[in-house]
Design a protein around this motif. Structure first.
Motif, PDB file in Angstrom:
ATOM      1  N   GLU C 174       0.845  -1.313  -0.170  1.00 52.06           N
ATOM      2  CA  GLU C 174      -0.039   0.136   0.110  1.00 52.06           C
ATOM      3  C   GLU C 174       0.895   1.081   0.128  1.00 52.06           C
ATOM      4  O   GLU C 174       0.670   2.284   0.873  1.00 52.06           O
ATOM      5  N   SER C 177      -0.905   4.911  -0.458  1.00 47.58           N
ATOM      6  CA  SER C 177      -2.449   5.256   0.339  1.00 47.58           C
ATOM      7  C   SER C 177      -2.218   6.346   1.252  1.00 47.58           C
ATOM      8  O   SER C 177      -3.400   6.872   1.721  1.00 47.58           O
ATOM      9  N   THR C 206      -2.610  -3.641  -2.824  1.00 42.24           N
ATOM     10  CA  THR C 206      -3.492  -2.394  -2.802  1.00 42.24           C
ATOM     11  C   THR C 206      -4.792  -2.946  -2.556  1.00 42.24           C
ATOM     12  O   THR C 206      -5.249  -4.027  -2.922  1.00 42.24           O
ATOM     13  N   ASP C 208      -6.957  -0.315  -3.557  1.00 45.04           N
ATOM     14  CA  ASP C 208      -7.571   0.598  -4.458  1.00 45.04           C
ATOM     15  C   ASP C 208      -7.594  -0.071  -5.943  1.00 45.04           C
ATOM     16  O   ASP C 208      -6.644  -0.461  -6.790  1.00 45.04           O
TER      17      ASP C 208
END
Lengths: 271, 299, 372
Positions: C174, C177, C206, C208
């Protein structure tokens, strides 16, 4: 407004009362014996003379007491760090069986005042023929539950990512403890260091129990040797000696008030 | 041979935790067990053997007229020092907290003065107190003499000595309690005072009872426990100034334990004193957790 | 090449990774996509050697690395929190892995300033630190402490620390982020460029989906400790293998409409041209594939409009009370809310899932004609 004046006056008066022993000690430490034993009360010495201080260093081995204090405090502090920092690190940043049990023991150990362990420790040191040694003065304190507790709290607040990053960077766990973990909790380490040094510099109990050799007296014990030898006749030099004995703590406190108060206040967690 | 990752990891854990754990067991837990066992014996340091005497040591300590002093004096001393030191610590903290709003530097100077006795070596300061309280040469009695009063022998009068020691104990611990209360006061959010003002509790007295005192609950509890354990532990002033005398009038638990054990070598009896002292300290801690369970602070 | 072979990891009762198998080709960019708690970070830690699997193994270039410690695996990791050492300068942060790896104890000690050979090695590492710092554009920050850096700068320092030792694999947990939206878009491109430039394998964790879709060559969607689908971004979007994957992938949340319990499609889709399956199904339609069309087979009343500039989002309530979300281009002139509207959708964009298992039913599209 009048309320404020009353408040300020009362606080100043209180503070003055707290300081009276210190002021009187300073005053006596500069007076010669004729002045001390005279019946007139005078706060300021007739003349500022360092004779009492010189006497304090020459008549008794005050330097020796101070050196003993430094050796004992430093010895204890070094071992306390060596033992408690890695333990606290492992308790927070590693997963192993028995972790909870060990932390439970630490919390239980916090509840035990040192005095409770004195008799068995004395017996053991006597059996090992270690009475009247620096070892006897240092060994009982090498593992500080309070230190482990304090460092554990500090390490628990750090991101575990930091230690994972260090592992990937090639640091051994031992290297992580001393090169990454300890520098990151310097405020906690300072507070603990101050607490430990103040406690052991000021301690009389254990020195009274395991030593009978004046050459091993720490400062408080030294003061008592001095007082008992002079049987109250040499008040000036005695007061000079007390000034010198408390000076390191007082100067340290005045220079780093915040850290000092933090360290000693944190010490309240100890049983 | 190369060890597997698992075993290397276990060895690392032992290397990190082992020394402290071993030291803790050898230096704390085993001694506690030994001292508890020894309290039921008549063992003397240097003796070749000992007998189990059951509760004998405890019975002597609590019933013998002279031996009893150690326990009763400790309780009396604590009963004086605990409330006085907490009350004075709180008063000074409230005053300094108020003062710091307008003159922070002045307040922190005063704070240092109140805290000084905490940092100073108690044994050394006790020697100074001895000078202050000296029956003829001491500052206090000289002042009293100047006012035409005959000052008493503060440290050798049987009826006075314990109270004198208590005053020194208070002098030494007020600054510590003050600092803890100051921290507690600083942690009270100021909007609570605004709310109290809107609710009509605007005067200083009302503010104290509606906001300050309830919010200080946890601090007060903490301070009480620390002051209490400190009072039970009183040793340095007794050892320096009175050695428990005159006639055991200032004998206290820890000093009696030292004297019986390490001056008279009655290890068994001294162990029993130790255990009573330990139980007192544990009792205070247990009370603390008992109260915490019930949540002293804001309901 | 990294092979993850039937890896299982449990924490107590909780199975965090359940028989996970994945392959990342040498030099490729693999994204592990999933909601928090799906096991993706645990998998990354297993690859890094910070944790050990209960079953299965990880192979790098065909070699089982279970017995190797984190350092010996020569992997680099970038953490969500960046994990920079606050007490060391940027240069020391970047140089630490090099120093630990390539300098002896003597080289690292103050004595190392004296011995000629040590000095040579020390200046070599310093030169490499400078070079890497320049490559990510932080040359002017080398003397600062991490506390004095912005989020984006910390990110670059973390990347530099990973780059400096030329690892065989980059693990990114990540990493974007904590950055603001604009910087995140910029760093996405930079990280992909690093992947191309170094030719090393990147594994990027991730939650996302935009990040995963836009950066990775292949994406593993992880749900509940299993790999729900492993494929190229296009495959994930066009042929999601299950209802859950379809729900997770895509910018606008997909709309699901359940068919009748007895089987077949919901009546509002009868005109679209998808053959009716026999069992009970759920139809998924992405809003971007459902558009207003005068002759569209789906009718409903316009309920709500969200104008977003480039496009317009519509909520349409159909006869049976079902709400469909549709999109139109930004210049579309909407009728007044409450009026009737027709929608159209290409059958190829209708995803049919088994109502019970959630699995994709492929048969539905064959031979279907467009009726847009």
């Amino acid at each position: 407004m009048t309320g404020r004046i009353i408040l300020v006056t009362a606080l100043i008066l209180g503070a003055f009362l707290m300081l009276v022993p210190f002021l009187w000690m300073l005053s006596l430490s500069f007076k010669d014996s004729a002045e001390i034993f005279s019946s007139t009360l005078d706060f300021f010495p007739a003349r500022l003379s360092l004779d009492n201080y010189i006497t304090a260093f020459t008549k008794v081995d005050l330097g020796r007491f101070l050196l003993n204090g430094v050796i004992v405090c430093a010895g204890i502090l070094v071992f306390q760090f060596l033992f408690s920092v890695p333990c606290a690190y492992a308790l927070t940043q590693r997963r192993f069986r028995g972790r909870q049990v060990i932390f439970g023991l630490v919390l239980a150990g916090l509840l035990v005042p040192f005095h409770v362990t004195a008799i068995p420790l004395f017996l053991a040191l006597a059996k090992l023929n270690l009475l009247d040694t620096y070892t006897a003065l240092i060994v009982p304190f090498v593992s500080s539950m309070f230190g482990i507790f304090l460092f554990r709290q500090a390490f628990a607040a750090l991101s575990p990512d930091l230690f994972d990053a260090a592992r990937l960077d090639g640091l051994s766990e031992t290297a992580i403890v001393w090169r990454i973990a300890l520098p990151l909790v310097l405020p906690a380490a300072t507070a603990f260091g101050i607490f430990s040094v103040v406690a052991h510099w000021n301690d009389l109990f254990w020195n009274l129990i395991v030593t009978s050799d004046p050459n091993l007296a720490t400062p408080p014990r030294g003061i008592l040797y001095f007082r008992d030898r002079e049987s109250g006749s040499d008040i000036g030099p005695l007061m000079a000696a007390t000034v010198i004995v408390i000076a390191p703590m007082i100067v340290g406190f005045l220079m780093a008030q915040r850290r000092f108060i933090q360290g000693l206040a944190a010490g309240g967690l100890k049983g | 041979m190369r060890l597997s990752r698992k075993s290397r990891s276990v060895l690392t854990d032992i290397w990190l935790v082992g020394p402290a754990t071993c030291a803790m067991i050898v230096l704390i837990f085993i001694p506690v067990i030994i001292v508890a066992l020894m309290s039921f014996t008549d063992y003397q340091f240097g003796a070749r053997s000992f007998n189990w005497v059951g509760w004998q040591n405890y019975i002597v300590m609590l019933t013998d007229p002279t031996a009893r002093h150690a326990v009763t004096n400790t309780l009396v001393y604590a009963a004086i020092v605990i409330p006085a030191s907490i009350f004075l610590g709180l008063i000074v903290a409230l005053g300094l907290h108020h003062l710091a709003l307008k003159t922070p530097r002045f307040a922190s100077g005063l704070r240092a003065a109140y805290f000084l006795p905490v940092a100073a070596t108690l044994v050394a300061m006790a020697v100074v107190w001895q000078m202050l309280l000296h029956p003829s040469l001491g500052l206090l009695n000289q002042l009293l003499a100047a006012m035409g009063q005959q000052g008493p022998a503060w440290l050798s009068d049987r009826g006075l000595v314990l109270y004198t020691l208590a005053v020194i104990g208070i002098w030494q611990s007020v600054g510590y309690n003050m600092v803890l209360f100051l921290a507690g006061l600083a942690a009270i959010p100021s909007d609570l005072y605004d709310a109290a003002e809107l609710d009509g509790a605007g005067s200083g007295w009302n503010r104290f009872w509606t906001v300050t005192w309830p919010m200080l609950g946890p601090t007060t509890l903490f301070v009480t426990v620390i002051t209490a354990t400190g009072a039970f532990r009183v040793f340095e002033t007794v050892a320096t100034l009175t050695k428990g005398g005159p006639a055991f009038a200032s004998d206290v638990l820890v000093y009696a334990m030292y004297r019986e054990g390490f001056v008279y070598f009655k290890a068994g009896y001294s162990s029993a004193l130790t255990i009573v002292f330990f139980l007192l300290v544990l009792l205070v801690t247990a009370l603390k957790f008992g109260i915490l369970e019930k949540k002293v602070h804001y309901k | 090449m990294i092979e993850i072979d039937a890896v299982t990891r449990c924490f107590g009762e909780n199975t965090v990774l359940d028989n996970v198998s994945l392959v990342a080709e040498e030099g490729s960019f693999l994204a592990l996509l999933g909601p928090s708690g799906c096991g993706k970070s645990t998998l990354l830690r297993l690859i890094a050697g910070l944790d050990d699997p209960d079953a299965g193994c990880v192979r790098i270039k065909g070699r089982d690395i279970s017995g190797l410690s984190a350092v010996e695996r020569n992997v680099a990791m970038v953490f969500q929190s960046y994990a920079l050492y606050p007490h060391l300068s940027v240069a020391e942060n970047i140089g630490l892995p090099l120093a630990m790896r390539e300098l002896s104890r003597i080289d690292r000690s103050p004595l190392g300033r004296v011995f000629p050979a040590s000095r040579q090695r020390r200046s070599d590492t310093q030169a490499r630190v400078k070079k890497v710092a320049a490559s990510v554009g932080i040359s002017d920050l080398l003397d600062r402490k991490p506390g004095a850096l912005s989020g984006g700068q910390k990110q670059r320092v973390a990347l530099a620390r990973a780059l400096v030792r030329d690892p065989s694999v980059f693990l990114l947990d990540e990493p974007l982020s904590n950055l603001d939206a604009k910087l995140r878009v910029q760093m996405r491109a930079e990280i992909v460029a690093l992947n191309r430039a170094t030719g090393r394998t990147f594994i990027h964790v991730t939650h996302d989906q935009v990040e995963a879709m836009s950066m990775a060559d292949r994406v593993a969607v992880m749900l509940g400790g299993r790999v729900a689908q492993f494929g190229t971004p296009r495959e994930l979007y066009e042929t999601p293998s299950s209802r859950d994957v379809a729900a997770f992938v895509g910018t606008h949340p997909i709309t699901f409409v359940s068919g009748p319990k007895s089987g077949g499609l919901h009546p509002i889709f009868h005109g679209v041209g998808v053959p009716s399956p026999s069992g009970p199904v759920v139809i998924g339609i992405r809003p971007e594939h459902l558009t207003p069309a005068p002759q569209g087979p789906i009718t409903g009343r316009l309920h709500n409009i969200e104008y977003q500039g480039a496009e317009v989002l519509l909520d349409v309530i159909c006869d049976t009370g079902i709400t469909l979300r549709a999109t139109a281009t930004g210049d579309w002139q909407p009728p007044t809310p409450g009026s009737e509207i027709h929608l159209a959708c290409a059958p190829v964009h209708m995803h049919v899932f088994d109502a019970d298992s959630g699995a994709r039913l492929e048969a539905g599209h064959k031979g279907a004609a467009s009726c847009a």
